[in-house]
Design a protein around this motif. Structure first.
Motif, PDB file in Angstrom:
ATOM      1  N   LEU A  68      43.205  50.708  45.450  1.00 20.95           N
ATOM      2  CA  LEU A  68      41.949  50.285  45.308  1.00 20.95           C
ATOM      3  C   LEU A  68      42.024  48.559  44.957  1.00 20.95           C
ATOM      4  O   LEU A  68      42.493  48.303  43.943  1.00 20.95           O
ATOM      5  N   LEU A  69      41.483  47.843  45.810  1.00 17.49           N
ATOM      6  CA  LEU A  69      41.617  46.407  45.762  1.00 17.49           C
ATOM      7  C   LEU A  69      40.426  45.740  45.723  1.00 17.49           C
ATOM      8  O   LEU A  69      39.410  45.821  46.675  1.00 17.49           O
ATOM      9  N   THR A  70      40.272  45.124  44.504  1.00 13.63           N
ATOM     10  CA  THR A  70      38.827  44.278  44.259  1.00 13.63           C
ATOM     11  C   THR A  70      38.874  42.935  44.028  1.00 13.63           C
ATOM     12  O   THR A  70      40.027  42.531  43.511  1.00 13.63           O
ATOM     13  N   SER A  71      38.069  42.318  44.224  1.00 15.56           N
ATOM     14  CA  SER A  71      37.880  40.803  43.916  1.00 15.56           C
ATOM     15  C   SER A  71      36.812  40.442  42.782  1.00 15.56           C
ATOM     16  O   SER A  71      36.666  39.222  42.740  1.00 15.56           O
ATOM     17  N   ASP A  72      36.473  41.486  42.212  1.00 16.31           N
ATOM     18  CA  ASP A  72      35.354  41.150  41.171  1.00 16.31           C
ATOM     19  C   ASP A  72      36.083  41.050  39.819  1.00 16.31           C
ATOM     20  O   ASP A  72      36.435  42.112  39.111  1.00 16.31           O
ATOM     21  N   LEU A  73      36.132  39.918  39.231  1.00 13.39           N
ATOM     22  CA  LEU A  73      36.826  39.770  38.095  1.00 13.39           C
ATOM     23  C   LEU A  73      36.058  40.305  36.894  1.00 13.39           C
ATOM     24  O   LEU A  73      36.503  40.716  35.938  1.00 13.39           O
ATOM     25  N   GLU A  74      34.728  40.067  36.860  1.00 13.39           N
ATOM     26  CA  GLU A  74      33.794  40.593  35.990  1.00 13.39           C
ATOM     27  C   GLU A  74      33.802  41.969  36.170  1.00 13.39           C
ATOM     28  O   GLU A  74      33.712  42.614  34.902  1.00 13.39           O
ATOM     29  N   VAL A  96      45.948  56.796  41.967  1.00 15.82           N
ATOM     30  CA  VAL A  96      45.401  55.625  42.568  1.00 15.82           C
ATOM     31  C   VAL A  96      45.972  54.305  41.869  1.00 15.82           C
ATOM     32  O   VAL A  96      46.272  54.440  40.735  1.00 15.82           O
ATOM     33  N   PHE A  97      46.344  53.386  42.776  1.00 17.06           N
ATOM     34  CA  PHE A  97      46.823  52.122  42.403  1.00 17.06           C
ATOM     35  C   PHE A  97      45.649  50.943  42.250  1.00 17.06           C
ATOM     36  O   PHE A  97      45.021  50.983  43.554  1.00 17.06           O
ATOM     37  N   LEU A  98      45.110  50.503  41.083  1.00 21.33           N
ATOM     38  CA  LEU A  98      44.368  49.428  41.129  1.00 21.33           C
ATOM     39  C   LEU A  98      44.837  48.044  40.889  1.00 21.33           C
ATOM     40  O   LEU A  98      45.500  47.733  40.104  1.00 21.33           O
ATOM     41  N   CYS A  99      44.028  47.288  41.787  1.00 18.16           N
ATOM     42  CA  CYS A  99      44.789  45.776  41.783  1.00 18.16           C
ATOM     43  C   CYS A  99      43.534  44.892  41.940  1.00 18.16           C
ATOM     44  O   CYS A  99      42.508  45.094  42.822  1.00 18.16           O
ATOM     45  N   ASP A 100      43.469  43.717  41.180  1.00 18.55           N
ATOM     46  CA  ASP A 100      42.290  42.901  40.906  1.00 18.55           C
ATOM     47  C   ASP A 100      42.824  41.519  41.569  1.00 18.55           C
ATOM     48  O   ASP A 100      43.839  40.958  40.847  1.00 18.55           O
ATOM     49  N   ALA A 101      42.286  41.173  42.631  1.00 16.13           N
ATOM     50  CA  ALA A 101      42.479  39.931  43.414  1.00 16.13           C
ATOM     51  C   ALA A 101      42.039  38.880  42.620  1.00 16.13           C
ATOM     52  O   ALA A 101      42.273  37.455  42.840  1.00 16.13           O
ATOM     53  N   ARG A 102      40.971  38.912  41.947  1.00 13.43           N
ATOM     54  CA  ARG A 102      39.867  37.731  41.232  1.00 13.43           C
ATOM     55  C   ARG A 102      39.554  36.854  42.028  1.00 13.43           C
ATOM     56  O   ARG A 102      39.426  35.600  41.802  1.00 13.43           O
ATOM     57  N   GLY A 103      39.169  37.340  43.232  1.00 17.55           N
ATOM     58  CA  GLY A 103      38.791  36.095  44.377  1.00 17.55           C
ATOM     59  C   GLY A 103      39.635  35.522  44.785  1.00 17.55           C
ATOM     60  O   GLY A 103      39.056  34.397  45.604  1.00 17.55           O
TER      61      GLY A 103
END
Length: 335
Positions: A68-74, A96-103
């Motif tokens: 699960l790749l997200t770019s939503d920091l908030e 599930v592997f969760l990763c935050d790209a932070r935009g």
């Protein structure tokens, strides 16, 4: 005393089939007749058989993991989507592997390489805002885009029906006797703001009604903009009897000014928001009616589509998830 785990051989014996047939039945292989598969599954359930994950992976060439790749920091919009997806994955014993790209595009590429190196079976990509984003391109695993659609129509994207949400908000106000309805919303560069306005205007037109204030009030996604726009709106059209706010934050600002101007909500002016951000909507004065984007359902649907894609059935194009109305005290009927 430790209980010995049940083996596939014991399941096959109880079902009256070979070990190979039992394995194919439990792994969903098409060569097995439905009646045989049912018999094997019943035997496995009766024996509380739990297949070895590593062994299954060697047979099916799957790792039992997804990214699960997200770019939503908030995380205000992405977290409900991720929760819905995890609920669906959990029911299928998928890790599930969760990763935050932070935009950050560089960070996103790094996370993508890391997930692929872990041999994930597929990916769900969750955007920070509901506008089209660049496709990840050709990858060795299926990808589902959620909330923010891919720019490539060959990809499968799942999005909120913002046009339908705008229609739903105005329809609710009309059904409660409102006729002078204004619309205050956020940044005009957001596709969601334009779509919500499009739905609102279409529903007004169906009733032969004009938009109060003679314009859509685009601005910032903030309480401050809600206050400023409401002051300008009341100067232009003091006879409004309802405001559809493009977000719950904006709606809170609208409520502030209506209270200051001694306009009772909802008897004189009804207010409805968008997002169902519970900490804002439920604690407003009065509690705020709003449109819920059904983000958890969007996440569950994304997981279901990914399961199907991993199994060999990957669609394309864009699917929309309908919004739902949450009614509270701010939109009581006239009279």
């Amino acid at each position: 005393m430790t209980t010995r785990p049940v083996t596939l051989r014991e399941v096959a014996k109880l079902a009256g089939v070979s070990i190979a047939t039992a394995s194919k039945a439990l792994n969903g292989q098409p060569q097995v007749r439905a009646s045989t598969r049912d018999r094997v599954i019943r035997a496995a359930e009766q024996l509380n058989f739990s297949p070895n994950t590593l062994a299954q992976g060697l047979i099916t060439q799957r790792s039992g993991t997804v990214g699960l790749l997200t770019s939503d920091l908030e995380g205000r919009f992405s977290i409900p989507i991720l929760m819905g997806a995890e609920d669906a994955f959990g029911s299928d014993q998928t890790s599930v592997f969760l990763c935050d790209a932070r935009g950050d595009n560089v960070r996103e590429k790094h996370h993508l390489r890391a997930l692929l190196s872990r041999r994930v079976d597929g990916l769900i990509v969750v955007g920070a805002r509901p506008d089209a984003r660049p496709s990840l391109g050709e990858l060795p695993v299926p990808v589902i885009y959620a909330y923010a659609p891919s720019e490539d129509p060959a990809d499968l994207s799942l999005v909120t029906d913002n046009i339908g949400g705008g229609r739903l908000a105005v329809d609710h106000l009309i059904r409660h006797g409102r006729r002078r309805i204004a619309h205050i919303t956020g940044d005009a560069t957001y596709g969601a703001a334009q779509d919500r306005a499009t739905g609102a205007l279409a529903r007004l037109a169906e009733e032969g009604l004009e938009l109060a204030g003679d314009q859509v009030w685009f601005g910032n996604w903030s309480e401050a903009w809600g206050r400023g726009a409401t002051r300008m709106l009341l100067q232009r059209d003091p006879e409004i009897d309802a405001v559809f706010a493009g977000s719950d934050e904006i709606a809170r600002g609208v409520l502030d000014v209506l209270h200051q101007e001694k306009l009772d909500v909802p008897s004189q002016v009804a207010v409805i928001g968008f997002d169902n951000w519970n900490i804002l909507a439920a604690n407003a004065r009065p509690p705020l009616s709003t449109i819920d984007m059904n983000l958890e359902q969007l996440g569950r649907l994304a997981a279901q589509r990914l399961f199907a894609a991993i199994g060999g059935t990957l669609g394309s194009g864009t699917e929309t998830v309908p919004c739902r109305l949450i009614t509270r005290e701010s939109t009581a009927p006239v009279g």
